[in-house]
Design a protein around this motif. Structure first.
Motif, PDB file in Angstrom:
ATOM      1  N   ALA A  19     -10.851  40.266   2.195  1.00 40.20           N
ATOM      2  CA  ALA A  19     -12.065  40.978   2.572  1.00 40.20           C
ATOM      3  C   ALA A  19     -11.839  41.793   3.832  1.00 40.20           C
ATOM      4  O   ALA A  19     -12.382  42.883   3.996  1.00 40.20           O
ATOM      5  CB  ALA A  19     -13.198  39.982   2.779  1.00 40.20           C
ATOM      6  N   GLN A  20     -11.037  41.285   4.767  1.00 40.68           N
ATOM      7  CA  GLN A  20     -10.744  42.002   6.001  1.00 40.68           C
ATOM      8  C   GLN A  20      -9.873  43.221   5.728  1.00 40.68           C
ATOM      9  O   GLN A  20      -9.955  44.213   6.451  1.00 40.68           O
ATOM     10  CB  GLN A  20     -10.020  41.073   6.977  1.00 40.68           C
ATOM     11  CG  GLN A  20     -10.900  39.951   7.524  1.00 40.68           C
ATOM     12  CD  GLN A  20     -10.101  38.949   8.337  1.00 40.68           C
ATOM     13  OE1 GLN A  20      -8.902  39.117   8.525  1.00 40.68           O
ATOM     14  NE2 GLN A  20     -10.752  37.908   8.823  1.00 40.68           N
ATOM     15  N   ARG A  21      -9.062  43.136   4.692  1.00 36.52           N
ATOM     16  CA  ARG A  21      -8.103  44.196   4.431  1.00 36.52           C
ATOM     17  C   ARG A  21      -8.636  45.268   3.479  1.00 36.52           C
ATOM     18  O   ARG A  21      -8.311  46.430   3.621  1.00 36.52           O
ATOM     19  CB  ARG A  21      -6.833  43.600   3.826  1.00 36.52           C
ATOM     20  CG  ARG A  21      -6.029  42.731   4.774  1.00 36.52           C
ATOM     21  CD  ARG A  21      -5.511  43.524   5.944  1.00 36.52           C
ATOM     22  NE  ARG A  21      -4.521  42.813   6.719  1.00 36.52           N
ATOM     23  CZ  ARG A  21      -3.917  43.303   7.783  1.00 36.52           C
ATOM     24  NH1 ARG A  21      -4.224  44.508   8.206  1.00 36.52           N
ATOM     25  NH2 ARG A  21      -3.017  42.600   8.433  1.00 36.52           N
ATOM     26  N   SER A  73      -3.791  47.783  -0.742  1.00 37.35           N
ATOM     27  CA  SER A  73      -3.778  47.357  -2.145  1.00 37.35           C
ATOM     28  C   SER A  73      -2.813  46.202  -2.384  1.00 37.35           C
ATOM     29  O   SER A  73      -2.919  45.506  -3.398  1.00 37.35           O
ATOM     30  CB  SER A  73      -3.388  48.533  -3.051  1.00 37.35           C
ATOM     31  OG  SER A  73      -2.042  48.942  -2.807  1.00 37.35           O
ATOM     32  N   PHE A  74      -1.876  45.989  -1.462  1.00 38.06           N
ATOM     33  CA  PHE A  74      -0.915  44.901  -1.636  1.00 38.06           C
ATOM     34  C   PHE A  74      -1.617  43.555  -1.787  1.00 38.06           C
ATOM     35  O   PHE A  74      -1.103  42.636  -2.421  1.00 38.06           O
ATOM     36  CB  PHE A  74       0.044  44.841  -0.437  1.00 38.06           C
ATOM     37  CG  PHE A  74       1.205  43.910  -0.620  1.00 38.06           C
ATOM     38  CD1 PHE A  74       2.394  44.350  -1.194  1.00 38.06           C
ATOM     39  CD2 PHE A  74       1.131  42.579  -0.214  1.00 38.06           C
ATOM     40  CE1 PHE A  74       3.479  43.491  -1.370  1.00 38.06           C
ATOM     41  CE2 PHE A  74       2.208  41.705  -0.383  1.00 38.06           C
ATOM     42  CZ  PHE A  74       3.373  42.164  -0.966  1.00 38.06           C
ATOM     43  N   SER A  92       6.831  37.273   1.008  1.00 34.50           N
ATOM     44  CA  SER A  92       5.788  38.236   0.609  1.00 34.50           C
ATOM     45  C   SER A  92       5.941  39.593   1.289  1.00 34.50           C
ATOM     46  O   SER A  92       4.958  40.268   1.585  1.00 34.50           O
ATOM     47  CB  SER A  92       4.384  37.669   0.889  1.00 34.50           C
ATOM     48  OG  SER A  92       4.104  36.569   0.061  1.00 34.50           O
ATOM     49  N   SER A  93       7.167  40.001   1.528  1.00 35.69           N
ATOM     50  CA  SER A  93       7.398  41.301   2.165  1.00 35.69           C
ATOM     51  C   SER A  93       7.300  42.450   1.167  1.00 35.69           C
ATOM     52  O   SER A  93       7.210  43.618   1.562  1.00 35.69           O
ATOM     53  CB  SER A  93       8.774  41.314   2.836  1.00 35.69           C
ATOM     54  OG  SER A  93       9.795  41.035   1.891  1.00 35.69           O
ATOM     55  N   ASP A 119       2.054  47.237   7.438  1.00 37.96           N
ATOM     56  CA  ASP A 119       1.070  46.820   8.439  1.00 37.96           C
ATOM     57  C   ASP A 119      -0.172  47.705   8.432  1.00 37.96           C
ATOM     58  O   ASP A 119      -1.279  47.221   8.696  1.00 37.96           O
ATOM     59  CB  ASP A 119       1.699  46.842   9.839  1.00 37.96           C
ATOM     60  CG  ASP A 119       2.774  45.774  10.011  1.00 37.96           C
ATOM     61  OD1 ASP A 119       2.711  44.763   9.286  1.00 37.96           O
ATOM     62  OD2 ASP A 119       3.663  45.966  10.862  1.00 37.96           O
ATOM     63  N   ASP A 120       0.006  48.999   8.140  1.00 37.41           N
ATOM     64  CA  ASP A 120      -1.137  49.909   8.180  1.00 37.41           C
ATOM     65  C   ASP A 120      -1.852  50.034   6.842  1.00 37.41           C
ATOM     66  O   ASP A 120      -2.829  50.774   6.717  1.00 37.41           O
ATOM     67  CB  ASP A 120      -0.707  51.297   8.674  1.00 37.41           C
ATOM     68  CG  ASP A 120       0.350  51.944   7.781  1.00 37.41           C
ATOM     69  OD1 ASP A 120       0.662  51.380   6.706  1.00 37.41           O
ATOM     70  OD2 ASP A 120       0.873  53.014   8.163  1.00 37.41           O
TER      71      ASP A 120
END
Length: 319
Positions: A19-21, A73-74, A92-93, A119-120
């Motif tokens: 939800a944060q992402r 979307s990851f 999970s990279s 990260d972005d």
């Protein structure tokens, strides 16, 4: 009550992170896109002819890329895409999407992509181009010249400040034979590299050259195991023999209930020519009947152990 809360906690944490992402609007949009992708991916597998399957594939690829362009979307799992394999390493990279398309010639062509975790939240994607019909199987390759297959497992190893991702793949191949393989993926200067001198046979009684990629080709209606055994901390696979004594024809190869393996040592997979030195475990038996290719779960190709376990469970219920 406390136990129930603990069981629900991982899902709650994951949901909170997601939800944060991903914004509510983006999550809703991706859910709708997933429905469309699910329909097309099913058509790629089950289309009535090659043209129908290829048309579905040609529509699926840009729709998938569009969905993946959604920020972060990851974190969207695409759980309904049951005919597309989506595999994650331990860290999970990244994740790898792979799927196959059957041609009228009965050969299979594979498609895929590696999505990196960023990260972005911006998309970093490496499309995979299947070149297996034209390349030396032992060639070290990049994403533009990929030895295509459907991946069903990834295990990760760390050695000398580098990460090595061992990929387990399956290829339905053609009407006569199928294949299973092990490949090692590394990232050099941010780019994916498949293969390398990782499969060593130097400890065999009769040493053989090191391989950059390990491939087993075998009879179409045979079922073999090639997977990582966590308890033994090694790769274990069926030893194959020709049922017609034609050693040059992999389409005659079947398991003989003996096992070989690989053990990770000093940055290589070292071959072990005989894993078990005792009798066949009670209740284990060879599998004779082939599986219906179109009823297989394409994300989890069954091994001989899976089928044996199912058959033993059925036998217990009858008793």
């Amino acid at each position: 009550m406390f136990r129930a809360i603990l069981l629900l906690l991982p899902a709650f944490i994951y949901g909170s992170v997601q939800a944060q992402r991903i914004s509510a609007a983006d999550a809703a949009s991706m859910a709708v896109q997933q429905d469309s992708l699910h329909y097309l991916s099913d058509m790629i597998l089950r289309g009535k002819d090659e043209q129908a399957r290829q048309d579905a594939n040609d529509r699926f690829i840009p729709k998938l890329v569009k969905a993946l362009k959604t920020p972060y979307s990851f974190n969207f799992r695409f759980d309904s895409l049951t005919t597309v394999s989506i595999q994650y390493p331990q860290d999970s990279s990244f994740r790898i999407f792979t799927w196959g398309l059957e041609l009228e010639t009965t050969f299979y062509h594979h498609y895929g992509a590696i999505q990196m975790k960023t990260d972005d939240g911006k998309l970093k994607l490496f499309p995979l181009f299947d070149n297996s019909d034209y390349m030396n199987p032992d060639t070290i390759a990049n994403n533009k010249s990929w030895y295509g297959c459907l991946y069903y497992k990834i295990i990760q190893r760390h050695y000398f400040n580098a990460e090595f991702y061992t990929l387990f793949g399956w290829d339905a191949n053609n009407i006569r034979s199928q294949k299973k393989l092990i490949d090692v993926l590394m990232f050099k200067d941010g780019q994916p590299i498949f293969g390398g001198p990782f499969f060593s046979f130097m400890e065999d009684s009769t040493p053989k050259p090191t391989r950059n990629r390990f491939i087993l080709e075998y009879k179409k209606d045979a079922t073999i195991s090639l997977s990582y055994n966590a308890e033994m901390d090694m790769i274990v696979y069926d030893h194959l023999i020709s049922e017609t004594n034609q050693k040059s024809k992999p389409s005659t190869f079947v398991p003989d209930l003996d096992y070989e393996g690989f053990k990770w040592k000093a940055g290589k997979w070292m071959h072990i020519d005989k894993v078990f030195h005792d009798a066949l475990p009670l209740g284990k038996f060879p599998v004779q009947q082939p599986l219906d290719q179109r009823r297989k779960n394409m994300m989890k190709p069954q091994t001989a152990e899976d089928i044996n376990a199912e058959q033993l469970e059925k036998a217990k219920k009858k008793n």
